[in-house]
Design a protein around this motif. Structure first.
Motif, PDB file in Angstrom:
ATOM      1  N   GLU A  95       0.485  -1.306  -0.535  1.00 33.75           N
ATOM      2  CA  GLU A  95      -0.163   0.368   0.402  1.00 33.75           C
ATOM      3  C   GLU A  95       0.631   1.479  -0.119  1.00 33.75           C
ATOM      4  O   GLU A  95       0.623   2.342  -0.716  1.00 33.75           O
ATOM      5  N   MET A  96       1.629   1.339   0.600  1.00 34.69           N
ATOM      6  CA  MET A  96       3.408   2.574   0.100  1.00 34.69           C
ATOM      7  C   MET A  96       3.141   2.540   0.025  1.00 34.69           C
ATOM      8  O   MET A  96       3.568   3.927  -1.273  1.00 34.69           O
ATOM      9  N   ARG A 109       0.701   4.365  -2.312  1.00 30.78           N
ATOM     10  CA  ARG A 109       0.319   5.581  -1.994  1.00 30.78           C
ATOM     11  C   ARG A 109       1.465   6.708  -2.575  1.00 30.78           C
ATOM     12  O   ARG A 109       1.358   7.988  -2.957  1.00 30.78           O
ATOM     13  N   THR A 110       2.607   6.317  -2.513  1.00 28.33           N
ATOM     14  CA  THR A 110       3.709   7.236  -2.693  1.00 28.33           C
ATOM     15  C   THR A 110       3.780   7.236  -3.651  1.00 28.33           C
ATOM     16  O   THR A 110       5.255   7.997  -4.434  1.00 28.33           O
ATOM     17  N   GLU A 111       3.613   6.521  -4.485  1.00 33.17           N
ATOM     18  CA  GLU A 111       3.475   6.104  -6.415  1.00 33.17           C
ATOM     19  C   GLU A 111       4.987   6.259  -6.392  1.00 33.17           C
ATOM     20  O   GLU A 111       6.480   6.408  -7.640  1.00 33.17           O
ATOM     21  N   ILE A 165       2.834   6.277   4.561  1.00 34.01           N
ATOM     22  CA  ILE A 165       1.594   6.037   3.950  1.00 34.01           C
ATOM     23  C   ILE A 165       0.505   8.023   4.651  1.00 34.01           C
ATOM     24  O   ILE A 165       0.254   8.781   4.206  1.00 34.01           O
ATOM     25  N   THR A 222       2.710  10.659   3.553  1.00 37.71           N
ATOM     26  CA  THR A 222       1.832  11.552   2.155  1.00 37.71           C
ATOM     27  C   THR A 222       1.408  11.382   2.200  1.00 37.71           C
ATOM     28  O   THR A 222       0.855  12.654   0.487  1.00 37.71           O
ATOM     29  N   GLU A 223      -0.741  11.334   2.533  1.00 34.95           N
ATOM     30  CA  GLU A 223      -1.522  11.468   2.443  1.00 34.95           C
ATOM     31  C   GLU A 223      -1.491  12.458   2.984  1.00 34.95           C
ATOM     32  O   GLU A 223      -2.503  14.111   2.732  1.00 34.95           O
ATOM     33  N   LYS A 229      -0.181  15.083   0.716  1.00 34.68           N
ATOM     34  CA  LYS A 229      -1.710  15.664  -0.772  1.00 34.68           C
ATOM     35  C   LYS A 229      -2.239  16.282  -0.424  1.00 34.68           C
ATOM     36  O   LYS A 229      -3.116  17.112  -1.181  1.00 34.68           O
ATOM     37  N   ARG A 254       1.061  17.973  -5.420  1.00 36.27           N
ATOM     38  CA  ARG A 254       0.714  17.151  -5.807  1.00 36.27           C
ATOM     39  C   ARG A 254       1.640  16.831  -7.465  1.00 36.27           C
ATOM     40  O   ARG A 254       1.730  17.914  -7.523  1.00 36.27           O
TER      41      ARG A 254
END
Length: 247
Positions: free
Chosen positions: A190-191, A194-196, A235, A238-239, A242, A247
């Motif tokens: 998931e990390m 989320r971090t692309e 995560i 990062t959230e 954002k 972005r």
């Protein structure tokens, strides 16, 4: 009785105080405390010896001195002389590792001696004749002769290891079970999304790489929890980033 107490290190006519002090340190590193010096030189620099012995100075002061090698090993059964030279009967030499179990077997009930010669000339033939075994330390042809204290250390180390006295520290934390590992891997997956960090088409390949990295050695519960916490924090950061419109 500690079997190492039955091992005597014998230095024949050593030349340098620094070497003798370093020998004391090497002995104590390996639990050996019986030092005999044959024909000590009147001009030995004892200040240098004390300096190089560091915290093994008590060992230096406790040394016994003898006029001859015969006197120094009179009460010993096995007497092993070290030699860097080859030829004559030296071709039957043992490596320190090969000799260790032989010496320790006798040391169970008797005194044994490891004998080291002069820094410049080693042991003379008549001195080697008093030895029951010859030890030759493996070394490169670039320079086959070891420093006296280094030679003592190698031989003492092999005796110490073969005695089985030392127990290395063991991992006390429990090993992570499959459930904890899979929770950790799911969070890392998931990390990375989320971090692309990785594109979808390479995600599975990247996860296989991570599995190999994290399971190459034993993964403990604390290890897994640290890695799990790292992924969760990444995560969260990062959230937050954002939400601020970055972005």
């Amino acid at each position: 009785m500690n079997i190492l107490e039955n091992i005597r290190i014998v230095l024949v006519n050593p030349m340098f105080g620094g070497n003798m002090g370093s020998v004391c340190r090497a002995m104590n590193n390996n639990g050996i405390t019986d030092l005999a010096v044959v024909a000590p030189r009147a001009d030995m620099d004892m200040d240098e010896a004390r300096k190089f012995s560091c915290n093994a100075r008590a060992q230096l002061e406790a040394r016994k001195e003898y006029e001859t090698l015969a006197e120094a090993v009179a009460d010993c059964t096995v007497v092993a002389g070290t030699s860097a030279r080859t030829g004559f009967y030296r071709d039957t030499a043992y490596s320190p590792k090969e000799f260790a179990p032989i010496g320790l077997e006798s040391a169970k009930d008797h005194k044994i001696a490891l004998v080291f010669g002069r820094e410049d000339k080693g042991l003379f033939n008549e001195e080697l004749a008093l030895c029951t075994h010859i030890i030759q330390i493996p070394s490169s042809e670039l320079y086959t002769s070891l420093n006296l204290s280094h030679a003592v250390y190698v031989c003492c180390y092999e005796m110490f290891c073969a005695a089985g006295i030392f127990s290395p520290a063991e991992e006390s934390a429990p090993e992570a079970d499959s459930a904890l590992r899979e929770r950790m891997f799911a969070t890392w997956r998931e990390m990375m999304i989320r971090t692309e960090f990785v594109h979808d088409q390479k995600l599975d390949h990247m996860m296989m790489g991570l599995r190999r990295i994290f399971t190459r050695s034993k993964l403990t519960v604390p290890d897994a929890k640290i890695l799990l916490g790292l992924a969760r924090q990444s995560i969260w950061v990062t959230e937050q980033w954002k939400k601020k419109g970055n972005r």
